[in-house]
Design an enzyme around this catalytic site. Structure first.
Site, short mmCIF file in Angstrom:
data_model
loop_
_atom_site.label_atom_id
_atom_site.label_comp_id
_atom_site.label_asym_id
_atom_site.label_seq_id
_atom_site.Cartn_x
_atom_site.Cartn_y
_atom_site.Cartn_z
NE ARG A 82 -3.61 2.68 0.81
CZ ARG A 82 -4.60 3.03 1.61
NH1 ARG A 82 -5.09 2.17 2.46
NH2 ARG A 82 -5.12 4.23 1.54
NE ARG A 91 -7.94 3.07 -1.54
CZ ARG A 91 -8.60 4.03 -0.94
NH1 ARG A 91 -9.06 3.85 0.26
NH2 ARG A 91 -8.84 5.17 -1.52
CG ASP A 94 -8.61 1.62 2.80
OD1 ASP A 94 -7.77 2.04 3.61
OD2 ASP A 94 -9.74 2.13 2.67
CG ASP A 96 -10.89 2.33 6.61
OD1 ASP A 96 -9.74 2.78 6.70
OD2 ASP A 96 -11.65 2.59 5.65
#
Length: 165
Positions: A82, A91, A94, A96
């Protein structure tokens, strides 16, 4: 002390399914991956001129503290290649933190619950699959209630589960 944490994973470069599976495998170093949603094809938002994403949600039982977990996630993203070059851009991976137990955290570099999760179908659809009755600690509404309150749009398509870790 164990905490149940919900994460959102997304990828739209290379082989997104392989990237998600590799990330899920890598996250096992940070805790027990207790549930994984189906994978969902999702249209990009904000920056539309990029490939569609593949997203999923996972539940992790961890002993890590929030900053430790975030640090481990950032290390994993970096290990997977990344590069943070363009905000909302394409990307490889990712990851989160959506929810960390029922905690509300606001520090430099970490806000939990994720500040935009309640506005994103690509987050709420997979999360509703594995945690439909979990309540958002700020809005006090379930994941399903938040998802059902979204306006039309944000195309999200569930795809058949593939073999993974």
């Amino acid at each position: 002390m164990h905490k149940i944490v919900y994460l959102s994973l997304g990828s739209n470069l290379g082989d997104p399914a392989a990237n998600l599976n590799a990330a899920i495998a890598g996250l096992r170093a940070l805790g027990d991956v207790a549930a994984v949603s189906s994978f969902y094809e999702t249209e990009p938002i904000e920056l539309a001129a990029q490939p569609w994403f593949l997203n999923c949600a996972i539940m992790v039982d961890t002993e890590k503290m929030p900053r430790q977990l975030m640090s481990g996630i950032l290390d994993l993203e970096k290990e997977m290649g990344r590069r943070r070059q363009e905000n909302k851009g394409p990307r490889i991976i990712d990851i989160d933190i959506l929810l960390f137990g029922s905690s509300i955290i606001e520090t430099k570099g970490l806000t939990v619950p994720h500040p935009a999760m309640h506005q994103r179908r690509f987050v709420l659809e997979p999360l509703a699959e594995i945690a439909p009755e979990i309540r958002h600690p700020v809005f006090k509404r379930t994941v399903c209630e938040l998802r059902d309150a979204l306006p039309p749009g944000q195309q999200v398509r569930r795809i058949p589960k593939t073999e993974g870790p």
